[in-house]
Design an enzyme around this catalytic site. Structure first.
Site, PDB file in Angstrom:
ATOM      1  N   HIS A 177      34.367  65.572  66.307  1.00  0.00           N
ATOM      2  CA  HIS A 177      33.904  66.612  65.386  1.00  0.00           C
ATOM      3  C   HIS A 177      33.135  65.985  64.227  1.00  0.00           C
ATOM      4  CE1 HIS A 177      37.533  65.107  63.470  1.00  0.00           C
ATOM      5  NE2 HIS A 177      37.139  65.644  62.331  1.00  0.00           N
ATOM      6  N   ASP A 230      32.958  66.790  60.036  1.00  0.00           N
ATOM      7  CA  ASP A 230      33.877  67.450  59.098  1.00  0.00           C
ATOM      8  C   ASP A 230      33.347  68.796  58.605  1.00  0.00           C
ATOM      9  OD1 ASP A 230      35.802  65.466  59.251  1.00  0.00           O
ATOM     10  OD2 ASP A 230      34.927  64.302  57.609  1.00  0.00           O
ATOM     11  N   HIS A 255      33.013  62.037  64.800  1.00  0.00           N
ATOM     12  CA  HIS A 255      34.052  61.014  64.833  1.00  0.00           C
ATOM     13  C   HIS A 255      35.303  61.555  65.501  1.00  0.00           C
ATOM     14  CE1 HIS A 255      34.638  63.224  61.042  1.00  0.00           C
ATOM     15  NE2 HIS A 255      35.921  62.926  61.145  1.00  0.00           N
ATOM     16  N   ARG A 306      41.300  61.096  52.313  1.00  0.00           N
ATOM     17  CA  ARG A 306      39.862  61.310  52.441  1.00  0.00           C
ATOM     18  C   ARG A 306      39.363  62.285  51.387  1.00  0.00           C
ATOM     19  NH1 ARG A 306      38.573  64.802  57.275  1.00  0.00           N
ATOM     20  NH2 ARG A 306      38.192  66.413  55.723  1.00  0.00           N
TER      21      ARG A 306
END
Length: 348
Positions: free
Chosen positions: A145, A147, A295, A310
């Site tokens: 995907h 983000d 990723h 993150r």
């Protein structure tokens, strides 16, 4: 005189130029003022290692929290070119990580993924406790995907630091969306250009139901983004479709849409030469450009622990510029120069 990507876009695509103008903001460092050779950044690094020809670069000798504005401009431009940049042994606590992200733009507040107390901008990706079986039922084709593509203004850059890593396993992979586009036939590229992907955050609605954890806000269910997207820093086009959030192609019949999307998802899985795999160490950081990568975190580390934090920077409203170029076109002069240096006759 250097012609900027904005000037190229303005001459051919008014809607793309408008999207780019709305995104550019002198309040933030966005990579538009980078040195052409990234000298501010690379002269300060002790070593640069390109991990694959297609994607992924590791830099040594730098601390993110101490980068100057000029160095950070270069870093963002390098990330847009290489997809993801890695730095180990970073001295980056939560305050520094949030402050670093805020230099790049407005930070995303996630509606579902857990956050530490007093740090709503930081998400803990590994803290979702839903079973693998449930996740497998919800994801269409693995967990590759980009983000928050379900948002109207999805992510530009994501900054992930792992504090705790397993003894073995837990690697993360990234894929180069420019290269994925280039591997398609010109006829299929032309077919995809201009199509619209429907992205949805309904995954988190289902996760909320399963876990009993309420959402902090409403989630967009039908957000439209171009299937082929232009990166404003490189003026390159790449596939902007992912198996977690892209549920349909607007212009196609549902059956046709499923066929095309499933082909593109499989296309990513087959394209190993467009991927890089990163082995984490404590306090290493990955920064990637969500506009030109996907990723996938590898969940193979049970019973060991893995803890990451993150921050995600909101980017522009995705657009496709008819004047944008392929990665092959960008790299052609470099390839020709290398072949000439090696005395290789391209006509043979």
């Amino acid at each position: 005189m250097t012609i900027t990507s904005q000037e190229i876009i303005s001459a051919k695509d008014n809607s793309a130029a408008k999207a780019l103008n709305n995104y550019r903001n002198p309040q933030y460092i966005q990579g538009f003022n980078a040195h052409p050779e990234r000298k501010n950044l690379l002269d300060a690094a002790t070593r640069r290692t390109d991990l694959t020809p297609s994607i992924g670069t590791e830099l040594e000798g730098l601390q993110l929290a101490k980068l100057t504005d000029a160095q950070l401009e270069d870093l963002l431009a390098l990330i847009a070119e290489r997809g993801v940049v890695f730095l180990r042994d970073q001295e980056l606590d939560r305050d520094n990580q949030v402050a670093f992200g805020r230099r790049l733009g407005e930070l995303h507040i996630h509606p579902f993924v857990p956050t530490p107390n007093s740090y709503p901008e930081i998400v803990i990706p590994s803290a979702v406790t839903t079973s693998k079986q449930t996740l497998g039922d919800l994801y269409r084709k693995g967990t590759w995907h980009t983000d928050i593509s379900f948002e109207e203004q999805p992510a530009s850059f994501s900054i992930l630091q792992l504090k705790e890593v397993p003894v073995t396993g837990g690697d993360t992979l990234w894929s180069n969306s420019y290269a994925l586009y280039d591997k398609l036939s010109p006829e299929f590229q032309q077919f995809l250009d201009g199509l619209t992907g429907i992205h949805s955050g309904e995954l988190f609605l289902k996760l909320s139901e399963v876990s009993g954890q309420p959402l902090s806000r409403d989630i967009p269910i039908n957000t439209e983004h171009p299937l082929v997207r232009t990166n404003p820093l490189t003026n390159q086009k790449g596939l902007f479709v992912n198996s977690v959030f892209t549920k349909a192609i607007k212009e196609l019949h549902p059956i046709e849409s499923d066929v095309v999307l499933n082909f593109l998802f499989e296309h990513l899985l087959r394209s190993h030469e467009a991927q890089v795999r990163w082995r984490w160490t404590p306090n290493s950081v990955a920064i990637w450009d969500n506009r030109s990568t996907q990723h996938n975190a590898t969940g193979d580390y049970y019973p060991y622990a893995r803890h990451g934090e993150r921050v995600t920077v909101l980017g522009e409203k995705p657009y496709f510029a008819s004047s944008s170029v392929t990665e092959a076109e960008v790299k052609a002069p470099q390839v020709e120069a290398l072949l000439a240096k090696l005395n290789i006759d391209q006509s043979k």
